[in-house]
Design a protein around this motif. Structure first.
Motif, PDB file in Angstrom:
ATOM      1  N   CYS A 132      59.902  10.179 -54.814  1.00  0.00           N
ATOM      2  CA  CYS A 132      59.503  10.946 -56.002  1.00  0.00           C
ATOM      3  C   CYS A 132      58.161  10.524 -56.570  1.00  0.00           C
ATOM      4  O   CYS A 132      57.514  11.296 -57.251  1.00  0.00           O
ATOM      5  CB  CYS A 132      60.581  10.837 -57.072  1.00  0.00           C
ATOM      6  SG  CYS A 132      60.604   9.251 -57.938  1.00  0.00           S
ATOM      7  N   GLU A 133      57.761   9.291 -56.307  1.00  0.00           N
ATOM      8  CA  GLU A 133      56.507   8.745 -56.850  1.00  0.00           C
ATOM      9  C   GLU A 133      56.415   8.815 -58.367  1.00  0.00           C
ATOM     10  O   GLU A 133      55.333   8.867 -58.938  1.00  0.00           O
ATOM     11  CB  GLU A 133      55.292   9.451 -56.224  1.00  0.00           C
ATOM     12  CG  GLU A 133      55.058   9.013 -54.800  1.00  0.00           C
ATOM     13  CD  GLU A 133      53.707   9.476 -54.273  1.00  0.00           C
ATOM     14  OE1 GLU A 133      52.819   8.621 -54.134  1.00  0.00           O
ATOM     15  OE2 GLU A 133      53.549  10.678 -54.023  1.00  0.00           O
ATOM     16  N   GLN A 134      57.570   8.888 -59.049  1.00  0.00           N
ATOM     17  CA  GLN A 134      57.516   8.851 -60.509  1.00  0.00           C
ATOM     18  C   GLN A 134      58.622   7.997 -61.116  1.00  0.00           C
ATOM     19  O   GLN A 134      58.962   8.157 -62.286  1.00  0.00           O
ATOM     20  CB  GLN A 134      57.529  10.266 -61.083  1.00  0.00           C
ATOM     21  CG  GLN A 134      58.660  11.130 -60.578  1.00  0.00           C
ATOM     22  CD  GLN A 134      58.578  12.543 -61.137  1.00  0.00           C
ATOM     23  OE1 GLN A 134      58.205  12.738 -62.281  1.00  0.00           O
ATOM     24  NE2 GLN A 134      58.954  13.517 -60.336  1.00  0.00           N
ATOM     25  N   GLY A 135      59.177   7.095 -60.307  1.00  0.00           N
ATOM     26  CA  GLY A 135      60.144   6.149 -60.861  1.00  0.00           C
ATOM     27  C   GLY A 135      61.513   6.736 -61.128  1.00  0.00           C
ATOM     28  O   GLY A 135      62.330   6.123 -61.810  1.00  0.00           O
ATOM     29  N   GLU A 136      61.776   7.942 -60.594  1.00  0.00           N
ATOM     30  CA  GLU A 136      63.035   8.614 -60.896  1.00  0.00           C
ATOM     31  C   GLU A 136      64.121   8.287 -59.871  1.00  0.00           C
ATOM     32  O   GLU A 136      65.304   8.298 -60.198  1.00  0.00           O
ATOM     33  CB  GLU A 136      62.846  10.139 -60.886  1.00  0.00           C
ATOM     34  CG  GLU A 136      61.982  10.665 -62.012  1.00  0.00           C
ATOM     35  CD  GLU A 136      62.783  11.055 -63.239  1.00  0.00           C
ATOM     36  OE1 GLU A 136      64.025  11.129 -63.139  1.00  0.00           O
ATOM     37  OE2 GLU A 136      62.170  11.282 -64.295  1.00  0.00           O
ATOM     38  N   CYS A 175      56.454   2.328 -56.627  1.00  0.00           N
ATOM     39  CA  CYS A 175      55.518   3.443 -56.851  1.00  0.00           C
ATOM     40  C   CYS A 175      54.857   3.360 -58.211  1.00  0.00           C
ATOM     41  O   CYS A 175      53.873   4.062 -58.460  1.00  0.00           O
ATOM     42  CB  CYS A 175      56.229   4.781 -56.691  1.00  0.00           C
ATOM     43  SG  CYS A 175      57.397   5.191 -58.013  1.00  0.00           S
ATOM     44  N   LEU A 176      55.399   2.544 -59.132  1.00  0.00           N
ATOM     45  CA  LEU A 176      54.848   2.470 -60.487  1.00  0.00           C
ATOM     46  C   LEU A 176      54.059   1.183 -60.720  1.00  0.00           C
ATOM     47  O   LEU A 176      53.645   0.902 -61.844  1.00  0.00           O
ATOM     48  CB  LEU A 176      55.974   2.583 -61.526  1.00  0.00           C
ATOM     49  CG  LEU A 176      56.777   3.882 -61.499  1.00  0.00           C
ATOM     50  CD1 LEU A 176      57.830   3.890 -62.606  1.00  0.00           C
ATOM     51  CD2 LEU A 176      55.880   5.101 -61.628  1.00  0.00           C
TER      52      LEU A 176
END
Lengths: 170, 286
Positions: free
Chosen positions: A40-44, A60-61
């Protein structure tokens, strides 16, 4: 920029790193460690969960420059150099908690951390600890079973690399 | 893109003064998403994770001062008894992975109306401490936000800390989301009862252009609560408080919920948190 840090117990260096790229990109694309997955590249989704200085984080974060001089342990670092699996990895295999396997590395790291903090977790503890790891195929029941199985197993597989305790600038 | 990695607060302030366009990054839970999705290409990142001063907390006169780089994980573990409302909100932030990295300083810096830590800071009468090479200033959190993702922070300033009064009040936080974890608030509400001074604090999240206080609701409740007798609260009082909280909100329709739903949910959250906090006060005293 050049980034050097300890990864899975080994000193690693990467040159030509773009400062805005993530630790996940650094691990996968520059250092050839594909264990942490890119979804997801958004920490989800939690698929890229690794230990950073002893705490599970979404790779990713983390900006790669933030990993400079830090200690990273990804899923590859949880098994021994001879391939001996950690008890969490064994439990996932035994319980059949692996289907497509994409979420598995992140889950393994999250569960490894949970059991280090809470040796005998109740189901709500497990659910809370895994709230940041999404799986689209197991239905989670087998994952729950795997965590219970791992918790019942002796603490660590021989040869597996110990994860440093959280410390330093937290 | 440059990567600035100061190891002291003085160095960080000098870097921000010399390079005001540099984007501060701590836990990266907002900044990295923007970079990963190509939504933002700042000329530089200013990493704040190597600055010892930012990860410390302590007392400052009658205030508890918490460095902007203290993570949600540490707020829960180390400050839960001193900042119960904020700790409750911190427990609802993302996942363990996010709480291990995310900071209240980052929440303030992003200034999103949905920032989970912000309503409890408003309710508790918190201050934000801004610093630059020009000096240090403290202002009420309620005066910090100027619009969605906008604040009074000057380009050369960094958020150093937030401060909360040391009081044993009764604090509550509640949040509506589509699931129990890993969710951004559809709306949220924080309440602080201060029996020592007979005051009430409120904070509304995700129901206006900024996090908001419900000032009329605070005044009404402070005047009506039977602080001395600790009697149970009559239903009309609870309902009126909910209405006044809703009147202070300015929600919009968006992907997460309609304005009408947010108003309804806020009145429910206001009533619930009031009953929880008051029952705790009756049971355990001030």
């Amino acid at each position: 920029m050049r980034v050097s840090c300890r990864i899975n117990g080994e000193q690693r260096e990467a040159d030509g790193v773009w400062p805005g790229e993530s630790l996940l990109y650094l691990l996968r694309e520059r250092l050839g460690l594909p264990g942490a997955k890119n979804a997801c590249e958004q920490g989800e989704c939690g698929s890229c969960t690794v230990y950073l200085d002893g705490l599970p984080v979404c790779a990713c974060l983390v900006a790669s420059g933030q990993a400079q001089g830090r200690e990273v342990v990804a899923v590859e670092g949880l098994s021994g150099p001879d391939g001996t699996l950690d008890r969490v990895q064994r439990a996932f295999l035994e319980a059949g908690a692996v289907q497509c396997g994409f979420c598995t590395p992140g889950l393994i790291v999250a569960v490894h951390d949970l059991l280090a903090r809470v040796p005998a977790p109740a189901d709500p503890d497990i659910r809370e600890a895994l709230a940041g790891n999404l799986c689209r195929c197991t239905g989670y029941e087998k994952i729950m079973e795997a965590v219970r199985l791992a918790a019942a197993a002796p603490p660590s597989a021989p040869g597996a690399m110990p994860v440093p305790a959280p410390g330093g600038p937290r | 893109m440059d990567f600035l990695s100061p190891t002291s607060w003085a160095e960080a302030l000098a870097a921000k003064a010399a390079y005001p366009e540099a984007v501060p990054i701590a836990g990266g839970t907002d900044v990295m998403v923007e970079l990963n999705f190509d939504r933002r290409r700042p000329p530089a990142l200013l990493d704040l994770t190597r600055i010892g001063e930012l990860v410390e907390w302590g007392t400052d006169g009658g205030l508890l001062r918490v460095g902007a780089g203290v993570t949600y994980r540490r707020i829960i573990a180390e400050l839960g008894d001193r900042m119960p409302g904020l700790a409750m909100a911190a427990r609802t932030v993302g996942s363990p992975q996010i709480r291990n990295r995310g900071t209240v300083g980052g929440n303030l810096g992003s200034a999103s109306p949905a920032g989970d830590a912000l309503p409890p800071l408003l309710a508790a009468g918190g201050l934000v401490e801004l610093a630059s090479v020009r000096g240090v200033r403290r202002l009420p959190v309620a005066e910090f936000f100027t619009g969605p993702k906008r604040s009074v922070r000057a380009p050369d300033e960094l958020i150093a800390a937030f401060l909360l009064p040391m009081e044993r009040g009764r604090h509550q936080f509640a949040k509506i989301g589509t699931r129990n974890a890993m969710v951004i608030a559809v709306c949220s509400f924080a309440l602080a009862l201060r029996p020592a001074t007979g005051e009430v604090g409120t904070g509304i999240g995700s129901a206006g252009p900024t996090p908001l206080r419900a000032v009329d609701a605070e005044r009404f409740l402070a005047g009506e609560l039977p602080w001395q007798t600790g009697a149970g609260l009559p239903d009309p009082l609870i309902r009126r408080f909910g209405e006044l909280v809703v009147a202070a909100a300015a929600p919009i329709d968006d992907v997460r919920g309609s304005a009408a739903y947010r108003r309804h949910a806020l009145s429910v959250l206001a009533r619930r948190t009031l009953v929880w906090a008051w029952e705790e006060y009756r049971r355990e005293g001030p």
